[in-house]
Write a protein that holds these residues in place. Structure first.
Motif, PDB file in Angstrom:
ATOM      1  N   LEU A  14       0.819  -1.197   0.000  1.00  0.00           N
ATOM      2  CA  LEU A  14       0.000   0.000   0.000  1.00  0.00           C
ATOM      3  C   LEU A  14       0.861   1.259   0.000  1.00  0.00           C
ATOM      4  CD1 LEU A  14      -2.653  -1.067   2.648  1.00  0.00           C
ATOM      5  CD2 LEU A  14      -3.037  -0.804   0.187  1.00  0.00           C
ATOM      6  N   ALA A  15       0.263   2.358  -0.405  1.00  0.00           N
ATOM      7  CA  ALA A  15       0.928   3.658  -0.353  1.00  0.00           C
ATOM      8  C   ALA A  15       0.827   4.250   1.045  1.00  0.00           C
ATOM      9  CB  ALA A  15       0.300   4.599  -1.371  1.00  0.00           C
ATOM     10  N   ASN A  16       1.810   5.099   1.388  1.00  0.00           N
ATOM     11  CA  ASN A  16       1.841   5.809   2.671  1.00  0.00           C
ATOM     12  C   ASN A  16       1.758   4.857   3.856  1.00  0.00           C
ATOM     13  OD1 ASN A  16       1.755   8.483   1.338  1.00  0.00           O
ATOM     14  ND2 ASN A  16       1.064   9.155   3.345  1.00  0.00           N
ATOM     15  N   ALA A  17       2.389   3.700   3.714  1.00  0.00           N
ATOM     16  CA  ALA A  17       2.406   2.699   4.781  1.00  0.00           C
ATOM     17  C   ALA A  17       3.856   2.385   5.122  1.00  0.00           C
ATOM     18  CB  ALA A  17       1.676   1.433   4.338  1.00  0.00           C
ATOM     19  N   PRO A  18       4.495   3.178   6.000  1.00  0.00           N
ATOM     20  CA  PRO A  18       5.916   2.971   6.308  1.00  0.00           C
ATOM     21  C   PRO A  18       6.171   1.597   6.916  1.00  0.00           C
ATOM     22  CG  PRO A  18       5.146   5.096   7.145  1.00  0.00           C
ATOM     23  CD  PRO A  18       3.937   4.331   6.714  1.00  0.00           C
ATOM     24  N   SER A  19       7.337   1.041   6.584  1.00  0.00           N
ATOM     25  CA  SER A  19       7.684  -0.285   7.114  1.00  0.00           C
ATOM     26  C   SER A  19       7.921  -0.244   8.608  1.00  0.00           C
ATOM     27  CB  SER A  19       8.935  -0.813   6.401  1.00  0.00           C
ATOM     28  OG  SER A  19      10.006   0.131   6.494  1.00  0.00           O
ATOM     29  N   TRP A  20       8.326   0.908   9.133  1.00  0.00           N
ATOM     30  CA  TRP A  20       8.441   1.086  10.582  1.00  0.00           C
ATOM     31  C   TRP A  20       8.269   2.555  10.936  1.00  0.00           C
ATOM     32  CZ3 TRP A  20      12.086   4.514  12.222  1.00  0.00           C
ATOM     33  CH2 TRP A  20      13.181   4.756  11.380  1.00  0.00           C
ATOM     34  N   GLN A  21       7.823   2.793  12.140  1.00  0.00           N
ATOM     35  CA  GLN A  21       7.736   4.131  12.720  1.00  0.00           C
ATOM     36  C   GLN A  21       8.160   4.036  14.179  1.00  0.00           C
ATOM     37  OE1 GLN A  21       3.506   4.496  10.967  1.00  0.00           O
ATOM     38  NE2 GLN A  21       4.074   6.616  11.335  1.00  0.00           N
ATOM     39  N   ALA A  22       8.901   5.030  14.635  1.00  0.00           N
ATOM     40  CA  ALA A  22       9.407   4.994  16.006  1.00  0.00           C
ATOM     41  C   ALA A  22       9.453   6.397  16.578  1.00  0.00           C
ATOM     42  CB  ALA A  22      10.799   4.360  16.053  1.00  0.00           C
ATOM     43  N   ALA A  23       9.316   6.471  17.892  1.00  0.00           N
ATOM     44  CA  ALA A  23       9.424   7.748  18.606  1.00  0.00           C
ATOM     45  C   ALA A  23      10.032   7.483  19.970  1.00  0.00           C
ATOM     46  CB  ALA A  23       8.051   8.404  18.753  1.00  0.00           C
ATOM     47  N   LEU A  24      10.946   8.348  20.382  1.00  0.00           N
ATOM     48  CA  LEU A  24      11.582   8.264  21.693  1.00  0.00           C
ATOM     49  C   LEU A  24      11.527   9.642  22.347  1.00  0.00           C
ATOM     50  CD1 LEU A  24      14.760   6.320  20.552  1.00  0.00           C
ATOM     51  CD2 LEU A  24      12.915   5.368  21.937  1.00  0.00           C
ATOM     52  N   HIS A  25      11.347   9.667  23.661  1.00  0.00           N
ATOM     53  CA  HIS A  25      11.318  10.952  24.341  1.00  0.00           C
ATOM     54  C   HIS A  25      11.868  10.826  25.750  1.00  0.00           C
ATOM     55  CE1 HIS A  25       7.436   9.212  25.738  1.00  0.00           C
ATOM     56  NE2 HIS A  25       7.760   9.827  26.861  1.00  0.00           N
ATOM     57  N   ALA A  26      12.354  11.928  26.249  1.00  0.00           N
ATOM     58  CA  ALA A  26      12.779  12.050  27.642  1.00  0.00           C
ATOM     59  C   ALA A  26      12.289  13.398  28.147  1.00  0.00           C
ATOM     60  CB  ALA A  26      14.300  11.947  27.764  1.00  0.00           C
ATOM     61  N   VAL A  27      11.683  13.395  29.343  1.00  0.00           N
ATOM     62  CA  VAL A  27      11.104  14.607  29.919  1.00  0.00           C
ATOM     63  C   VAL A  27      11.666  14.793  31.319  1.00  0.00           C
ATOM     64  CG1 VAL A  27       8.992  15.828  30.548  1.00  0.00           C
ATOM     65  CG2 VAL A  27       8.980  14.236  28.613  1.00  0.00           C
ATOM     66  N   LEU A  28      12.195  15.977  31.568  1.00  0.00           N
ATOM     67  CA  LEU A  28      12.726  16.321  32.891  1.00  0.00           C
ATOM     68  C   LEU A  28      11.911  17.469  33.462  1.00  0.00           C
ATOM     69  CD1 LEU A  28      14.979  16.030  35.066  1.00  0.00           C
ATOM     70  CD2 LEU A  28      16.210  17.821  33.811  1.00  0.00           C
ATOM     71  N   ARG A  29      11.335  17.273  34.647  1.00  0.00           N
ATOM     72  CA  ARG A  29      10.611  18.320  35.368  1.00  0.00           C
ATOM     73  C   ARG A  29      11.197  18.419  36.765  1.00  0.00           C
ATOM     74  NH1 ARG A  29       5.953  17.665  31.977  1.00  0.00           N
ATOM     75  NH2 ARG A  29       5.185  19.768  31.510  1.00  0.00           N
ATOM     76  N   GLY A  30      12.036  19.401  36.960  1.00  0.00           N
ATOM     77  CA  GLY A  30      12.683  19.569  38.251  1.00  0.00           C
ATOM     78  C   GLY A  30      11.742  20.148  39.290  1.00  0.00           C
ATOM     79  N   ARG A  31      12.037  19.874  40.537  1.00  0.00           N
ATOM     80  CA  ARG A  31      11.189  20.382  41.623  1.00  0.00           C
ATOM     81  C   ARG A  31      11.212  21.904  41.691  1.00  0.00           C
ATOM     82  NH1 ARG A  31      13.633  15.860  44.133  1.00  0.00           N
ATOM     83  NH2 ARG A  31      12.142  14.207  44.645  1.00  0.00           N
ATOM     84  N   SER A  32      12.302  22.501  41.253  1.00  0.00           N
ATOM     85  CA  SER A  32      12.406  23.957  41.298  1.00  0.00           C
ATOM     86  C   SER A  32      11.681  24.631  40.141  1.00  0.00           C
ATOM     87  CB  SER A  32      13.875  24.370  41.268  1.00  0.00           C
ATOM     88  OG  SER A  32      14.494  23.906  40.073  1.00  0.00           O
ATOM     89  N   GLY A  33      11.251  23.850  39.109  1.00  0.00           N
ATOM     90  CA  GLY A  33      10.535  24.405  37.972  1.00  0.00           C
ATOM     91  C   GLY A  33      11.212  24.219  36.634  1.00  0.00           C
ATOM     92  N   ALA A  34      12.442  23.728  36.611  1.00  0.00           N
ATOM     93  CA  ALA A  34      13.135  23.516  35.336  1.00  0.00           C
ATOM     94  C   ALA A  34      12.427  22.440  34.526  1.00  0.00           C
ATOM     95  CB  ALA A  34      14.581  23.118  35.596  1.00  0.00           C
ATOM     96  N   PHE A  35      12.382  22.632  33.212  1.00  0.00           N
ATOM     97  CA  PHE A  35      11.717  21.694  32.309  1.00  0.00           C
ATOM     98  C   PHE A  35      12.574  21.484  31.074  1.00  0.00           C
ATOM     99  CE2 PHE A  35       9.374  21.208  28.353  1.00  0.00           C
ATOM    100  CZ  PHE A  35       8.637  20.064  28.588  1.00  0.00           C
ATOM    101  N   ALA A  36      12.595  20.242  30.588  1.00  0.00           N
ATOM    102  CA  ALA A  36      13.252  19.928  29.319  1.00  0.00           C
ATOM    103  C   ALA A  36      12.602  18.688  28.722  1.00  0.00           C
ATOM    104  CB  ALA A  36      14.750  19.691  29.517  1.00  0.00           C
ATOM    105  N   ARG A  37      12.410  18.709  27.419  1.00  0.00           N
ATOM    106  CA  ARG A  37      11.887  17.534  26.712  1.00  0.00           C
ATOM    107  C   ARG A  37      12.654  17.382  25.407  1.00  0.00           C
ATOM    108  NH1 ARG A  37       6.555  14.351  26.144  1.00  0.00           N
ATOM    109  NH2 ARG A  37       6.831  13.355  24.107  1.00  0.00           N
TER     110      ARG A  37
END
Length: 735
Positions: free
Chosen positions: A617-640
């Motif tokens: 089929l069209a528009n049917a990738p053989s694989w798809q992947a996603a990775l993430h890391a999220v940091l939420r510090g107690r003092s308010g710092a954030f990173a993703r």
């Protein structure tokens, strides 16, 4: 056929897993493994797109839920920003925003003609926008739920491959407000606000939200010396009112207006972001809708739910068919354009009566009725030799009217074989009738002369359809389960509108598919680790396959569109998602989709006759992947940090033999979050990868019009900053 965007790079067939994904996966896992496990757990996920609200772990099927925090942290303005986080979900370009989706390889790539017949249901607060995904702006949205696989029991004919459900944020019982500002490169600007609170005198609460988003887009039109011909101008208005006069009765009224006034100038013959068109056009969508949902639980063990919806959408969509100008194509004349005006109106009503389904014997019965009406005016203009010679003009206008009515009865039974083993069975029967009329008229060179009718169609198909499911859910422990599900989906038949087809090619049959799926769901490590994995085999009978052929090699606007039934099709694969709250401040996770598709014995109309085709089929990738890391510090710092990627896929159906190349994208966001305010810096596609979202293979360039690959590109590297200020209520959770 819509012309396409371009890259100069030849598409590669390799589908190797990109090294950046593997590297980031290793770093994320090592960092998480080294972190000390502290307090902090994942919240229970409740899925509302099913017939009854249920915890995700209790659903015997493949479900992804993107909650409000994920949408805010990983997204920007539209569902397209976070679509890559859902395994085996893709979209087809050729539009400014994602409008047509594919789940497990099945779904529409476009709708150039006036007979919608979607394979994937798309609902916003119960309002049906199937095939109109541009309405999925994400401001003040609480969650997006994606049900993969046929939803024959839940939604019927429009959910052969699955269902996407968008739920806006609910009214709150305390006064609260929020103001949001955003700015970025390419002259990107956004301003939004939300207000919510109680109306105690009426036993109710309300919520109002408004946002305006603008951007120049990512192209430079050198002919017009403009940078905004592919720009975005998008307005979102949401309103919700919740009436709760007693514990047994709740009424939710939702209103929505999404106004996309986007430009459309995304293709260049030389495969760059520098365009040359003298007639850049638009991809505008104005969608308004309302839904009323009432729930009453005063019948003892049973609860009654009624849902009524109304929606109206106007789409103005056009393109410069030759992507050039007189000077660019000189000494040849090559001037084409197309403009469509589509108006769609939908109404639906649904009634459900049933008992709670988590424990013991449970039942649910319901009825559903819907009507869709659509008109389309499609004007195609073309001049390909002497502008003064009427024989060198290919000007035509098609006007059409379409109406479809669906009536369905459905029921579900659930029970326990034992303390750990639970079963469920559902069935839906549906009657669908449709009527369609159109007239094609050739437009004379002399505007004072009347159009000449050159063809017409009149179809009135009707189908009896049915689907359902049977499943087993085995609880290994309280927070672990295995499930096995067999589900049948269906899709109505239809008709082909292009001129020149033989009588036996005019109609195509309904499609049915059987999906066998086994999965594992678990919440482990004191609710800090969530695992969701499945394998599936989806067998299609009379699979509907759509293709197009450039019927005039000298006219890039003139195509024959044809849908036929392949004898059979088979899609199989696996999906997995994991979320780990490694410490109280660090969360890591990812998703993976593996997919293999094939259809067999599809008889394709071609310029040299008919041939039998078997392919992926069209528009049917053989694989798809996603990775993430999220940091939420107690003092308010954030990173993703997000890394997403996909493997190769065919751009379109035969006679298009071209494929994409595998790619990976890197997004990041950092900031500071306080009780009353938050501020962020973000970057998307940080490595500035060129990647395609649609590809066409056809003849565009005179004098010989050779077939070539043209691609529409995804967004380039962008940067920006966000500021959010909250007032009243529980300010820390105001987002």
């Amino acid at each position: 056929m819509h012309s396409t965007n371009t890259t100069g790079r030849k598409a590669r067939r390799t589908s190797r897993f990109p090294r950046p994904l593997a590297l980031v996966l290793g770093v994320a896992l090592l960092a998480a493994a080294a972190a000390r496990a502290e307090e902090g757990e994942l919240a229970e996920v409740i899925v509302t797109a099913t017939l009854r609200p249920l915890p995700a772990i209790a659903i015997a099927g493949s479900v992804s839920v993107l909650d409000a925090a994920t949408l805010k942290d990983a997204g920007q303005e539209h569902f397209g920003d976070v679509l890559a986080l859902v395994p085996n979900l893709n979209w087809a370009g050729d539009t400014q925003r994602p409008r047509y989706f594919q789940l497990r390889g099945i779904g529409e790539l476009e709708q150039y003609q006036g007979a919608p017949n979607p394979s994937i249901g798309f609902l916003i607060d119960d309002i049906d926008f199937s095939g109109l995904g541009g309405a999925a702006t994400m401001y003040d949205v609480d969650r997006v739920e994606v049900l993969r696989g046929p939803q024959g029991t839940r939604y019927g004919a429009n959910a052969l491959a699955g269902l996407i459900y968008v739920a806006s944020a609910a009214p709150e019982r305390e006064f609260g407000a929020r103001a949001d500002l955003s700015a970025g490169d390419y002259n990107t600007r956004s301003v939004g606000g939300m207000l919510t609170g109680p109306v105690d005198a009426l036993d109710s609460s309300f919520r109002l939200a408004v946002q305006r988003y603008t951007s120049d887009g990512y192209y430079h039109n050198v002919y017009l010396n403009r940078y905004d011909t592919n720009g975005r101008d998008e307005l979102t208005l949401r309103g919700r009112w919740r009436f709760e006069p007693s514990e047994q009765l709740r009424i939710d009224l939702t209103a929505l207006h999404v106004q996309l006034d986007d430009g459309y100038d995304a293709y260049a013959p030389d495969n760059t972001r520098t365009t040359h068109s003298d007639q850049p056009s638009v991809d505008a969508q104005h969608s308004s809708g309302a839904s009323l949902r009432a729930s009453y639980s005063g019948f003892g063990a049973a609860a009654l739910t009624g849902i009524a919806t109304y929606a109206e959408t106007r789409v103005k969509y056009g393109f410069d068919g030759d992507w050039g100008n007189p000077g660019y194509w000189a000494p040849y004349v090559n001037n084409f354009s197309e403009l469509q005006f589509r108006n769609r109106r939908t109404e639906s009503a649904e009634l459900r009566l049933g008992t709670d389904a988590e424990h013991g014997f449970a039942w649910l019965v319901g009825a559903y009725a819907a009507q869709l009406r659509e008109t389309l005016e499609d004007t195609s203009l073309g001049t390909f030799c002497d502008p003064t010679d009427p024989a060198c003009h290919a000007d035509a206008r098609v006007t059409s009217g379409y109406r479809a009515r669906n009536y369905a009865l459905f029921g579900v039974l659930d029970g326990d074989f034992s303390e750990r083993l639970r079963w469920s069975a559902g069935l839906r029967g549906e009657r669908r009738t449709a009527s369609y009329q159109d007239v094609t008229a050739d437009l004379p060179l002399d505007p004072t002369q009347p159009p000449v009718v050159s063809g017409s169609n009149d179809f009135r198909p009707a189908d009896w359809l049915w689907g359902g499911h049977a499943s087993l859910d085995f609880r290994l422990r309280q927070a672990q389960s295995l499930y096995l599900q067999l589900a049948r989906g269906y899709k109505a038949g239809g008709f082909n509108l292009s001129q020149g087809l033989s009588p036996d090619e005019t109609l195509f049959r309904p499609e049915a598919d059987w999906n066998l799926e086994a999965g594992y769901k678990a919440t482990l490590l004191d609710h800090r680790l969530s695992v969701n994995a499945d394998v599936f085999v989806l067998a299609r009978r009379d699979a509907q396959i759509k293709t197009s052929v450039q019927s005039d090699p000298n006219n890039p606007n003139l195509f024959v569109y044809y849908t036929g039934n392949a004898t059979r099709g088979l899609n199989d694969g696996a999906e997995a998602s994991i979320e780990w709250q490694a410490t109280s401040t660090l969360a890591v996770g990812g998703t993976l989709g593996i997919l293999q598709t094939a259809f067999h014995d599809f008889t394709r109309v071609g310029d040299t006759g008919t041939t039998s085709v078997s392919r992926a089929l069209a528009n049917a990738p053989s694989w798809q992947a996603a990775l993430h890391a999220v940091l939420r510090g107690r003092s308010g710092a954030f990173a993703r940090l997000d890394v997403t990627g996909m493997g190769t896929y065919y751009f379109d159906l035969p006679p298009n033999p071209t494929t994409s190349h595998a790619y990976a994208l890197l997004n990041a966001k950092v900031g500071w979050e306080g009780a009353r305010w938050s501020a962020y810096l973000w970057g998307r596609n940080l490595l500035d990868k060129e990647y395609p979202v649609r590809g066409f293979y056809f003849g565009l360039e005179p004098p010989d019009y050779p077939n070539k690959l043209y691609l529409q590109l995804g967004d380039p590297r962008t940067f920006g900053a966000d500021l959010s200020v909250r007032f009243g209520g529980d300010a820390q959770h105001g987002d």
